[in-house]
Write an enzyme that holds these catalytic residues in place. Structure first.
Site, mmCIF file in Angstrom:
data_model
loop_
_atom_site.group_PDB
_atom_site.id
_atom_site.type_symbol
_atom_site.label_atom_id
_atom_site.label_comp_id
_atom_site.label_asym_id
_atom_site.label_seq_id
_atom_site.Cartn_x
_atom_site.Cartn_y
_atom_site.Cartn_z
ATOM 1 N N HIS A 1 0.855 -1.182 0.000
ATOM 2 C CA HIS A 1 0.000 0.000 0.000
ATOM 3 C C HIS A 1 0.893 1.234 0.000
ATOM 4 O O HIS A 1 1.785 1.361 0.828
ATOM 5 C CB HIS A 1 -0.901 0.031 1.239
ATOM 6 C CG HIS A 1 -1.887 -1.094 1.294
ATOM 7 N ND1 HIS A 1 -3.078 -1.062 0.623
ATOM 8 C CD2 HIS A 1 -1.844 -2.279 1.922
ATOM 9 C CE1 HIS A 1 -3.745 -2.180 0.847
ATOM 10 N NE2 HIS A 1 -3.012 -2.939 1.639
ATOM 11 N N THR A 2 0.658 2.116 -0.907
ATOM 12 C CA THR A 2 1.328 3.420 -0.937
ATOM 13 C C THR A 2 2.836 3.322 -0.985
ATOM 14 O O THR A 2 3.515 4.137 -0.390
ATOM 15 C CB THR A 2 0.937 4.262 0.286
ATOM 16 O OG1 THR A 2 -0.158 3.688 0.941
ATOM 17 C CG2 THR A 2 0.581 5.659 -0.114
ATOM 18 N N THR A 3 3.357 2.313 -1.646
ATOM 19 C CA THR A 3 4.812 2.255 -1.787
ATOM 20 C C THR A 3 5.302 3.140 -2.928
ATOM 21 O O THR A 3 6.497 3.376 -3.046
ATOM 22 C CB THR A 3 5.271 0.810 -2.040
ATOM 23 O OG1 THR A 3 4.559 0.280 -3.164
ATOM 24 C CG2 THR A 3 5.000 -0.054 -0.814
ATOM 25 N N ASP B 1 -3.008 9.723 1.136
ATOM 26 C CA ASP B 1 -2.862 9.227 2.498
ATOM 27 C C ASP B 1 -3.176 10.319 3.514
ATOM 28 O O ASP B 1 -3.709 10.035 4.593
ATOM 29 C CB ASP B 1 -1.436 8.705 2.717
ATOM 30 C CG ASP B 1 -1.234 7.321 2.140
ATOM 31 O OD1 ASP B 1 -2.228 6.738 1.663
ATOM 32 O OD2 ASP B 1 -0.102 6.819 2.153
#
Length: 240
Positions: free
Chosen positions: A21-23, A80
């Site tokens: 997630h969100t890398t 985010d």
């Protein structure tokens, strides 16, 4: 002679691999600056949302008021930050539902964000943000920092992103020379730091917001466009 059948290789499913997630954040924000002054805190951030190296959004607010005495600013992945903002709004709503007369202090919000960041990081699904929390509780200014793996601290001057390298020395020198600076002096100092970042940070723009928190409440000033002067780059050629 009959060939022996070979066992088929087990199917590899996406769920068998690591969850990511969100890398790879898509739209990001750069530096957030925070500074204490006599009786309050000032937090500032530019309004650029970068899509890679392109300044895709130039009116992206990265400051959020929480209650009557706290403001949060974030750099990193804007999606985010929106998710974190929803968590904080739910936290405030839950606290209001108790109707017991108690309000969340800036220190409590800072602690909550720290726990969220560490929890997400431990599950390998971090919120890709670095957050500045500023506020005033019982007349005492509070200024804290939290990064995406839950590292947190409090200080008189904080900055995220490129500002941690460029703006922190300017803010620390000014604060040490005048620890009881006024609100106007603190705002002028952050405007100077934002101007320096505009010239040095390729992910910033000269449009920014400034939030001022005192015992009387939170004020987020309308977007400000800083002046530019490229005469200082007289040796740069090829961009005329």
């Amino acid at each position: 002679f009959y060939p022996m059948s070979q066992p088929s290789a087990p199917a590899v499913h996406a769920k068998d691999g690591p969850v990511k997630h969100t890398t790879q954040p898509s739209v990001t924000g750069t530096s957030v600056l925070g500074l204490k002054f006599n009786g309050g805190v000032v937090v500032a951030a530019d309004m650029c949302g970068s899509y890679g190296s392109m300044s895709r959004f130039q009116k992206q607010s990265r400051l959020k008021q929480l209650g009557d005495n706290c403001v949060v600013g974030a750099g990193g992945d804007m999606a985010d930050f929106h998710a974190l903002s929803h968590m904080l709004e739910d936290l405030l709503t839950e606290n209001d539902d108790f109707a017991d007369g108690h309000t969340l202090t800036p220190r409590a919000i800072h602690s909550y964000i720290t726990r969220v960041m560490y929890s997400k990081r431990s599950k390998m699904e971090p919120l890709w943000n670095t957050v500045v929390v500023g506020g005033v509780s019982s007349g005492v200014p509070f200024l804290g920092y939290v990064d995406k793996i839950g590292v947190a601290f409090e200080d008189n001057t904080v900055a995220t992103g490129y500002g941690a390298h460029i703006a922190i020395p300017l803010m620390r020198a000014a604060f040490e020379a005048n620890p009881a600076m006024s609100e106007d002096e603190a705002v002028a100092l952050l405007q100077k730091c934002l101007q320096v970042l505009f010239y040095r940070d390729a992910r910033s723009v000269n449009r920014y917001e400034i939030a001022i928190v005192t015992a009387t409440g939170v004020r987020i000033l309308p977007p400000i466009e800083g002046p530019t002067n490229w005469d200082i780059a007289y040796m740069v050629r090829g961009y005329e």
